[in-house]
Design a protein around this motif. Structure first.
Motif, mmCIF file in Angstrom:
data_model
loop_
_atom_site.group_PDB
_atom_site.id
_atom_site.type_symbol
_atom_site.label_atom_id
_atom_site.label_comp_id
_atom_site.label_asym_id
_atom_site.label_seq_id
_atom_site.Cartn_x
_atom_site.Cartn_y
_atom_site.Cartn_z
ATOM 1 N N PHE A 82 18.362 -14.042 -10.851
ATOM 2 C CA PHE A 82 17.089 -14.777 -10.601
ATOM 3 C C PHE A 82 15.893 -13.663 -10.738
ATOM 4 N N ASN A 83 14.680 -14.043 -11.112
ATOM 5 C CA ASN A 83 13.282 -13.180 -11.271
ATOM 6 C C ASN A 83 12.403 -14.003 -10.217
ATOM 7 N N ILE A 84 11.660 -13.013 -9.522
ATOM 8 C CA ILE A 84 10.381 -13.280 -8.867
ATOM 9 C C ILE A 84 9.336 -14.252 -9.684
ATOM 10 N N THR A 85 8.702 -14.873 -9.152
ATOM 11 C CA THR A 85 7.606 -15.458 -10.073
ATOM 12 C C THR A 85 6.150 -15.013 -9.454
ATOM 13 N N ALA A 86 4.999 -15.299 -10.270
ATOM 14 C CA ALA A 86 3.774 -14.876 -9.848
ATOM 15 C C ALA A 86 3.260 -15.303 -8.566
ATOM 16 N N LYS A 87 3.654 -16.473 -8.008
ATOM 17 C CA LYS A 87 3.594 -16.906 -6.435
ATOM 18 C C LYS A 87 4.241 -15.932 -5.729
ATOM 19 N N THR A 88 5.288 -15.370 -6.277
ATOM 20 C CA THR A 88 6.119 -14.368 -5.084
ATOM 21 C C THR A 88 4.931 -12.984 -5.078
ATOM 22 N N GLU A 89 4.841 -12.644 -6.309
ATOM 23 C CA GLU A 89 4.047 -11.394 -6.536
ATOM 24 C C GLU A 89 2.669 -11.444 -5.822
ATOM 25 N N GLN A 90 2.033 -12.806 -5.636
ATOM 26 C CA GLN A 90 0.935 -12.690 -5.029
ATOM 27 C C GLN A 90 1.160 -12.709 -3.429
ATOM 28 N N SER A 91 2.442 -13.406 -3.080
ATOM 29 C CA SER A 91 2.849 -13.397 -1.744
ATOM 30 C C SER A 91 2.989 -11.874 -1.110
ATOM 31 N N ILE A 92 3.437 -11.133 -2.034
ATOM 32 C CA ILE A 92 3.675 -9.702 -1.751
ATOM 33 C C ILE A 92 2.765 -8.988 -1.501
ATOM 34 N N ARG A 93 1.570 -9.346 -2.281
ATOM 35 C CA ARG A 93 0.140 -8.580 -1.978
ATOM 36 C C ARG A 93 -0.464 -9.163 -0.836
ATOM 37 N N GLN A 94 -0.280 -10.335 -0.522
ATOM 38 C CA GLN A 94 -0.883 -10.847 0.629
ATOM 39 C C GLN A 94 -0.204 -10.455 2.219
ATOM 40 N N SER A 95 1.201 -10.300 1.878
ATOM 41 C CA SER A 95 1.839 -9.878 3.074
ATOM 42 C C SER A 95 1.580 -8.188 3.485
ATOM 43 N N ALA A 96 1.390 -7.621 2.078
ATOM 44 C CA ALA A 96 0.897 -6.301 2.368
ATOM 45 C C ALA A 96 -0.439 -6.059 3.153
ATOM 46 N N LEU A 97 -1.584 -7.006 2.632
ATOM 47 C CA LEU A 97 -2.857 -6.789 3.121
ATOM 48 C C LEU A 97 -2.722 -7.143 4.759
ATOM 49 N N GLU A 98 -2.036 -8.379 5.016
ATOM 50 C CA GLU A 98 -1.931 -8.618 6.403
ATOM 51 C C GLU A 98 -1.265 -7.395 7.399
ATOM 52 N N GLU A 99 -0.334 -7.064 6.643
ATOM 53 C CA GLU A 99 0.504 -6.007 7.587
ATOM 54 C C GLU A 99 -0.459 -4.795 7.729
ATOM 55 N N ILE A 100 -1.294 -4.093 6.758
ATOM 56 C CA ILE A 100 -2.219 -3.212 6.696
ATOM 57 C C ILE A 100 -3.705 -3.526 7.398
ATOM 58 N N PHE A 101 -3.993 -4.539 7.114
ATOM 59 C CA PHE A 101 -5.422 -4.854 7.411
ATOM 60 C C PHE A 101 -5.458 -5.508 9.008
ATOM 61 N N GLY A 102 -4.334 -5.850 9.405
ATOM 62 C CA GLY A 102 -4.104 -6.320 10.924
ATOM 63 C C GLY A 102 -3.997 -5.107 11.917
ATOM 64 N N LYS A 103 -3.496 -3.869 11.104
ATOM 65 C CA LYS A 103 -3.730 -2.606 12.199
ATOM 66 C C LYS A 103 -4.938 -2.164 12.411
ATOM 67 N N LEU A 104 -5.946 -2.593 11.646
ATOM 68 C CA LEU A 104 -7.375 -1.818 11.688
ATOM 69 C C LEU A 104 -8.210 -2.617 12.691
ATOM 70 N N LYS A 105 -8.629 -1.907 13.616
ATOM 71 C CA LYS A 105 -9.750 -2.420 14.604
ATOM 72 C C LYS A 105 -10.731 -3.253 13.979
ATOM 73 N N LYS A 106 -11.132 -4.336 14.402
ATOM 74 C CA LYS A 106 -12.163 -5.073 13.983
ATOM 75 C C LYS A 106 -13.714 -4.572 14.291
ATOM 76 N N SER A 107 -14.558 -4.211 13.540
ATOM 77 C CA SER A 107 -15.733 -3.639 13.807
ATOM 78 C C SER A 107 -16.710 -4.609 13.248
ATOM 79 N N GLY A 108 -17.501 -5.192 14.101
ATOM 80 C CA GLY A 108 -18.402 -6.547 13.935
ATOM 81 C C GLY A 108 -17.742 -7.534 12.987
ATOM 82 N N LYS A 109 -18.434 -7.845 12.054
ATOM 83 C CA LYS A 109 -17.883 -9.171 11.109
ATOM 84 C C LYS A 109 -17.157 -8.547 10.047
ATOM 85 N N GLY A 110 -17.242 -7.245 9.676
ATOM 86 C CA GLY A 110 -16.465 -6.694 8.809
ATOM 87 C C GLY A 110 -17.188 -6.837 7.480
#
Length: 366
Positions: A82-110
């Motif tokens: 099996f090979n991963i698709t472009a959809k999977t590549e985007q999902s990996i990026r989104q997952s990384a964003l949620e993991e890292i950005f979710g740890k940051l404290k919200k400041s105002g509206k950002g």
């Protein structure tokens, strides 16, 4: 007698069946297998055997079938895998964003704005008197009418003067061009510590943040070992460490050339590295020395840092090694460039980079 008691570790974050939960785990495993779907599925099978993450109603076969049906996997007819698709590549990026950005404290509206006000791009909460040159759509009509009533009374003919007009301040939204440099020398996996996977995840998360929140910003990615070369966003999940030394000079040279071609005012380099520069390319040959800090390599690298300073390109170094003599080099490098340095662990690397990226976007537009 005092002592320590040990018991079997039982993780409480292992998913228990279901496509969405298994997908999160599968995407995480792809970061460690450099995008190898077959290896990630094999690891998932082993986890299933050990922790029973599937059940009688939904097994690994069902999960693989659903991955194919939903476009996350494609079959490799040549190798039978099996090979991963472009959809999977985007999902990996989104997952990384949620993991890292979710740890940051919200400041105002950002909304990372610059401190410069005036005839800008985006409204803020500030108000001031109307001045010649302000556009009509900046006028706060509700507040202006209220000013007229207070200043001239509400009886008789209604009157409004220029001094009654109040306008909404506007912020300039800065545009930033960033080059993210990632060290892929062999030391990034030495001593049993995986340093390349967190670096990849940070790069993917930062790219996804820029793509979704700051689409006018630009992000280029450069990897450097014996040489330096640009990679695309699509290459990131498959990035691996090579049997390389560390040619920091080549990475900085390429990053600077890329930023020269960008027309934005704000330019910056983020460099993720765990070691010292150990390599230069001279013609077709490589000059290498991994012992200590080689004066020839160090001086040329410092000269490149000084050149970046003359071009008004600050370098922020994210150092993921704690050796005192290496940190001393980074301090000298940072002083020469006038940039910044963070001595971060692998766990908070993403938080440092996200916060610094946001801070740098607040620079004034020239």
């Amino acid at each position: 007698m005092r002592g320590f008691g040990f018991s079997e570790f039982k993780p409480n974050q292992i998913p228990k069946g279901g496509f969405e939960e298994l997908l999160k785990l599968f995407l995480e495993l792809l970061n460690y297998t450099a995008g190898d779907a077959g290896e990630a599925l094999a690891w998932l099978n082993e986890l299933d055997k050990q922790y029973n993450i599937t059940n009688d109603e939904y097994g690994m076969g069902d999960f693989i079938d659903e991955l194919k049906q939903k476009g996350y996997l494609s079959e490799d007819n040549q190798n039978g895998g099996f090979n991963i698709t472009a959809k999977t590549e985007q999902s990996i990026r989104q997952s990384a964003l949620e993991e890292i950005f979710g740890k940051l404290k919200k400041s105002g509206k950002g909304n990372h704005r610059s401190p410069q006000s005036g005839q800008g791009d985006e409204k803020n909460a500030e108000r001031r008197e109307f001045e010649f040159g302000d556009s009509l759509d900046q006028i706060d009509m509700t507040q202006s009418i209220q000013n007229a009533q207070v200043n001239h009374g509400i009886g008789g003919d209604f009157m409004m003067t220029e001094r009654d007009l109040e306008v909404e301040e506007m912020d300039y939204k800065t545009l930033t061009s960033t080059v993210l440099m990632i060290d892929i020398s062999h030391s990034m996996i030495l001593y049993g510590e995986d340093r390349i996977t967190p670096a990849k995840k940070v790069a993917m998360a930062l790219a996804e943040l820029i793509r979704t929140k700051y689409p006018k910003d630009t992000l280029d990615i450069v990897v450097f070992g014996n040489d330096a070369w640009p990679i695309t966003l699509q290459d990131l999940p498959y990035l691996q460490v090579g049997p390389y030394h560390t040619n920091t000079y080549a990475g900085l040279e390429l990053a600077t050339d890329m930023l020269r071609r960008r027309k934005t005012h704000n330019k910056q380099i983020f460099m993720i590295t765990d070691g010292k520069p150990t390599c230069l390319k001279e013609g077709t040959k490589y000059y290498k020395n991994s012992i200590g800090l080689d004066r020839k390599v160090v001086n040329k690298t410092l000269n490149m840092a000084a050149q970046c300073k003359r071009l008004k390109i600050p370098i922020t170094t994210f150092m993921i090694a704690k050796d005192p003599y290496l940190q001393q080099f980074v301090r000298k490098f940072t002083e020469t460039n006038g940039g910044k340095a963070f001595y971060s662990s692998l766990n908070n690397l993403g938080e440092y980079i996200f916060e610094d990226y946001a801070r740098n976007r607040r620079k004034n537009v020239k």
